[in-house]
Every structure is written in structure tokens, then in C-alpha cells.
Design a protein around this motif. Structure first.
Motif, mmCIF file in Angstrom:
data_model
loop_
_atom_site.group_PDB
_atom_site.id
_atom_site.type_symbol
_atom_site.label_atom_id
_atom_site.label_comp_id
_atom_site.label_asym_id
_atom_site.label_seq_id
_atom_site.Cartn_x
_atom_site.Cartn_y
_atom_site.Cartn_z
ATOM 1 N N SER A 102 31.431 38.798 -52.371
ATOM 2 C CA SER A 102 31.168 37.704 -53.311
ATOM 3 C C SER A 102 29.923 36.913 -52.942
ATOM 4 N N ALA A 103 29.432 37.053 -51.691
ATOM 5 C CA ALA A 103 28.224 36.338 -51.262
ATOM 6 C C ALA A 103 26.963 37.170 -51.450
ATOM 7 N N VAL A 104 27.109 38.437 -51.866
ATOM 8 C CA VAL A 104 25.963 39.340 -52.007
ATOM 9 C C VAL A 104 25.563 39.426 -53.472
ATOM 10 N N HIS A 105 24.291 39.157 -53.743
ATOM 11 C CA HIS A 105 23.788 39.260 -55.114
ATOM 12 C C HIS A 105 23.350 40.679 -55.437
ATOM 13 N N SER A 106 22.537 41.274 -54.555
ATOM 14 C CA SER A 106 22.016 42.609 -54.853
ATOM 15 C C SER A 106 21.637 43.317 -53.558
ATOM 16 N N VAL A 107 21.547 44.651 -53.648
ATOM 17 C CA VAL A 107 21.135 45.490 -52.525
ATOM 18 C C VAL A 107 20.135 46.510 -53.057
ATOM 19 N N ARG A 108 19.025 46.646 -52.333
ATOM 20 C CA ARG A 108 17.989 47.609 -52.741
ATOM 21 C C ARG A 108 17.728 48.553 -51.574
ATOM 22 N N PHE A 109 17.756 49.867 -51.853
ATOM 23 C CA PHE A 109 17.580 50.858 -50.806
ATOM 24 C C PHE A 109 16.154 51.390 -50.700
ATOM 25 N N HIS A 110 15.349 51.190 -51.723
ATOM 26 C CA HIS A 110 14.025 51.803 -51.747
ATOM 27 C C HIS A 110 12.974 50.794 -52.193
ATOM 28 N N GLY A 111 11.713 51.068 -51.839
ATOM 29 C CA GLY A 111 10.603 50.200 -52.218
ATOM 30 C C GLY A 111 9.741 50.839 -53.284
ATOM 31 N N GLY A 112 8.475 50.419 -53.336
ATOM 32 C CA GLY A 112 7.558 50.908 -54.365
ATOM 33 C C GLY A 112 7.168 49.784 -55.294
ATOM 34 N N GLU A 113 5.844 49.519 -55.393
ATOM 35 C CA GLU A 113 5.387 48.355 -56.152
ATOM 36 C C GLU A 113 5.784 48.424 -57.620
ATOM 37 N N LEU A 114 5.523 49.573 -58.256
ATOM 38 C CA LEU A 114 5.814 49.698 -59.686
ATOM 39 C C LEU A 114 7.300 49.514 -59.940
ATOM 40 N N GLN A 115 8.132 50.183 -59.125
ATOM 41 C CA GLN A 115 9.570 50.082 -59.304
ATOM 42 C C GLN A 115 10.087 48.698 -58.917
ATOM 43 N N ALA A 116 9.416 48.042 -57.973
ATOM 44 C CA ALA A 116 9.835 46.696 -57.575
ATOM 45 C C ALA A 116 9.716 45.724 -58.743
ATOM 46 N N GLU A 117 8.685 45.872 -59.563
ATOM 47 C CA GLU A 117 8.535 45.007 -60.739
ATOM 48 C C GLU A 117 9.687 45.245 -61.719
ATOM 49 N N GLN A 118 10.043 46.518 -61.920
ATOM 50 C CA GLN A 118 11.162 46.816 -62.811
ATOM 51 C C GLN A 118 12.466 46.257 -62.238
ATOM 52 N N TRP A 119 12.615 46.367 -60.915
ATOM 53 C CA TRP A 119 13.816 45.847 -60.257
ATOM 54 C C TRP A 119 13.937 44.340 -60.449
ATOM 55 N N THR A 120 12.827 43.625 -60.323
ATOM 56 C CA THR A 120 12.838 42.176 -60.501
ATOM 57 C C THR A 120 13.304 41.802 -61.902
ATOM 58 N N ARG A 121 12.843 42.552 -62.897
ATOM 59 C CA ARG A 121 13.275 42.276 -64.269
ATOM 60 C C ARG A 121 14.774 42.526 -64.429
ATOM 61 N N LEU A 122 15.262 43.595 -63.820
ATOM 62 C CA LEU A 122 16.680 43.933 -63.959
ATOM 63 C C LEU A 122 17.561 42.902 -63.260
ATOM 64 N N THR A 123 17.174 42.506 -62.050
ATOM 65 C CA THR A 123 18.015 41.575 -61.298
ATOM 66 C C THR A 123 17.943 40.166 -61.866
#
Length: 396
Positions: free
Chosen positions: A112-133
Motif C-alpha cells: 500500500s506504500a508503493v506507487h510504482s515499480v520500473r524495471f527498465h530505463g530508456g529516455e523515449l520509454q521513460a517519457e511514455q512511462w511518466t505519462r502513464l504513471t
């Protein structure tokens, strides 16, 4: 351990503690060994003795010498209190999560204290991840890598093992291989707001921890608002930030009004010109950085002449601070007139020239509700009249 005892042990044992610098609300810098830290005060030891500061008067405590940055671990865990942890691993089962830190130690947390977990990086995908989260969802989200894009799926995140992420999709539990999973987001209810933090701690991995309790017993120890208990040696601490609520950068505020006027006026405004000469926030005119006399700044305003910004200031702030000069891209050329007013009172009126070094500003804004910044044309007829107001901020 008392302050005097800590100093005595440091002296007789020849312990070399790292040096820290404390920046205070009144603009002073205090340097020394950090020998005591709590929610209420910080004590620094020097050859001349000890200095104790109340944390309510401290903006930040930062390592004086650069801390050797360790390699960022592959897993990024974001907690609901805003902590961002670069971790070696993340495992979860039966409502509990185990987060392995860069030093090999593990901390446990309720899911309940964890918002999200990300296993991989990558600038382009990081931008998409930010929008999703950043999108509020009515269920958990599992995010899968598909070449250069990310696909999200609604469901319920189940147990997370070393090899798989359990995902409940319409009642069917799917063991999804972690190699295919970019990350996932837990859904939390609106009433799950954690208690406030008193400071934020940055360590050598780049992890940024919210802390509601902090102490110093050999190592720096803290507890996050979500209940995680962490301990790290002072040598791994980059910064302890107490500035939340004490300082606000103008580039993070929405001005009440913005207006740019061309040197040669026209009867109707041209949107393309208005957009081209519009103020820039936290970036320069032609680059991503603000640069004054060779020094780069992360925060600030880039303003063309003739630009007027009007800000409505929140209550309780007393000082306006900034570093002002002509953009390095046009120095030593460029000259502009800078006028800063608080309500109906002129706080500053000065010429800014590319032939002169940047100016440090400190203005009294106690009781001011409307702050007006006007960059006017200099005597070079609009050529190079580009002012940077770096680290423009109001301080309590």
C-alpha cells in the motif's frame, strides 16, 4: 550521544567525518562536520567549537565535497510519499514488498506504500512511462515493452518474484516474465495520503527519500512517511533538503499575467512573434540550460525586452533572491533595463549590461502581494536585450 561527547570522540579517535555546508534562510553558509541531526536542530563541529542551527531556519545541508556517485541500480521504486528509490531488486508477496538497496541491504514495506515499480530505463520509454504513471486509473496497470513503445493493461498486480510478475486479468492469473515487463503501477484509494515529510534526502545512487523522522547515530537514519526505516553512512549522503514550504521558485509559479511588447509597435499582435519572444522557464533562449558568466543554473527565467511578468505572492515570504545578467550567448553585447516592483513600490531599477558581471539580488518583499518584473529595452535598440534571472525565488 550528546553533542560534546560526539566532538570529544571524534577528536580522540581521529575520526575524519565528511564536511557539510548548511544554507540558511537568511543567506548564510555554515560549514563543518555534521555531528548531530534531528527534526529540530543540526549541529556542526569545527576546530573552533560547535554550531547548532534550528532546522526551521535551514534550507539545505549538502556535502561540501562531491560525493562519489555509485552506479544506478536497474530498478526504480516510487513510494506514495514521493520517495524515488534506485534499487537492486523488488519482490512482493502477500501484501508485503522487499526492496533491495544498492548496498545489498533490504527494506520491507506494505504494498500500500508503493506507487510504482520500473524495471527498465530508456529516455523515449521513460517519457511514455511518466505519462502513464501520471494518469489516474481505476485499477493496477501492467506496462509491457513492445519494441520502442509501451503497452499498458488494466488488472491486478499479484506476487512479484525474481522471474515473473503475477497479473490478474479478468480472474485469470498470468505469470508474466519480468524480462517483458517495463514496470507496473499500483492503484491506491484517495484516502491513502501519507503524513507530511520534514525533509528530503538524496544519496549517492540518486535516490530521493522523503523523511518524517531523522537522526544521527554514527550513520544517518531516517523513517519515511510510509514507514520504511533506512540507515546510510554520512559518506553516502549528498543532500538533506529542508526547503519545502520555505522557498518557492518563480519558474514553478504561474504568473498572473505575461506580456511582451515589440520595439516597433504594430496595430495588431502577431501570435508567431509573441510565441517566439515569450518568457522561457528553467531553460535558456537557445539551449536547455541557463548560463551566466560560464555558470549554469537549473532554475530561472529567460526574458526578452520588453517583457512584463506579474506574480501574486503567497503570504509569509520576506525575501526575493536571484542572480541577474545578460545571456552568455550574446555577451559581451546586450544591455537592458530591469525594474522590479512590489505592489506600487519600486524595489529595484537598474541597467544590466553584457560587459559587466552578473548581479546578485536580495530584495525585501515582506507584505508584498503582487511582484512585477519588467525587462525594458536598453540603448542597443533591442539587439541582445536578453536577461536571465537565475535562481529567482522567494524565501520565508
Amino acid at each position: 550521544m550528546g553533542t560534546d561527547t560526539a566532538i570529544f570522540l571524534t577528536m580522540i579517535l581521529g575520526l575524519a567525518l565528511p564536511q557539510f555546508e548548511a544554507q540558511t534562510l537568511d543567506g548564510q553558509t555554515h560549514t563543518g562536520e555534521l555531528i548531530e541531526l534531528s527534526a529540530d536542530r543540526a549541529t556542526f563541529g569545527t576546530a573552533q567549537g560547535s554550531t547548532t542551527l534550528e532546522t526551521e531556519n535551514i534550507l539545505s545541508i549538502a556535502a561540501k565535497e562531491p560525493v562519489e556517485q555509485s552506479e544506478k541500480p536497474p530498478v526504480v521504486v516510487e513510494l506514495t510519499d514521493g520517495s524515488v528509490i534506485f534499487a537492486g531488486n523488488y519482490i512482493a508477496s502477500e501484501g508485503r514488498a522487499r526492496i533491495t538497496l544498492a548496498n545489498g541491504e533490504s527494506v520491507e514495506s506494505p504494498i500500500s506504500a508503493v506507487h510504482s515499480v520500473r524495471f527498465h530505463g530508456g529516455e523515449l520509454q521513460a517519457e511514455q512511462w511518466t505519462r502513464l504513471t501520471g494518469t489516474k486509473a481505476d485499477s493496477d496497470l501492467l506496462v509491457i515493452r513492445a519494441d520502442e513503445t509501451l503497452d499498458s493493461h488494466k488488472g491486478v498486480i499479484q506476487n512479484v518474484t525474481q522471474d515473473t510478475v503475477g497479473f490478474d486479468l479478468d480472474g485469470e492469473i498470468l505469470p508474466v516474465k519480468r524480462t517483458k515487463v517495463y514496470g507496473f503501477v499500483y492503484r491506491h484509494g484517495d484516502g491513502d495520503e501519507p503524513p507530511p515529510a520534514i525533509c528530503r534526502i538524496t544519496d549517492a545512487t540518486g535516490s530521493r527519500w522523503a523523511a518524517r523522522i531523522v537522526g544521527l547515530e554514527g550513520a544517518l537514519q531516517w523513517e519515511t512517511p510510509t514507514g520504511l526505516t533506512v540507515s546510510q553512512p554520512l559518506e553516502s549522503v549528498v543532500r538533506v533538503d529542508f526547503s519545502s514550504g520555505k522557498v518557492v521558485y518563480l519558474s514553478d509559479m504561474n504568473p498572473d499575467s505575461m506580456n511582451w511588447t515589440p520595439f516597433f509597435g504594430t496595430k495588431r499582435r502577431m501570435p508567431s512573434l509573441q510565441q517566439f519572444y515569450a518568457p522561457k522557464f528553467d531553460r535558456g533562449f537557445d539551449s536547455e540550460v541557463l548560463s551566466l558568466d560560464g555558470v549554469q543554473y537549473r532554475k530561472g527565467l529567460a526574458l526578452n525586452a520588453r517583457t512584463e511578468l506579474v506574480y501574486r505572492l503567497p503570504e509569509g515570504f520576506s525575501r526575493f533572491r536571484a542572480v541577474v545578467g545578460i545571456d552568455d550567448a550574446v555577451r559581451p553585447g546586450g544591455r537592458a533595463r530591469l525594474l522590479i516592483c512590489g505592489d506600487d513600490r519600486v524595489l529595484l531599477e537598474t541597467d544590466v549590461s553584457g560587459k559587466e558581471p552578473p548581479q546578485s539580488l536580495e530584495l525585501d518583499v515582506a507584505g508584498v502581494r503582487r511582484l512585477t518584473i519588467l525587462v525594458d529595452y536598453g540603448n542597443e535598440l533591442g539587439a541582445g536585450d536578453r536577461i536571465l534571472i537565475c535562481n529567482a525565488r522567494i524565501v520565508k
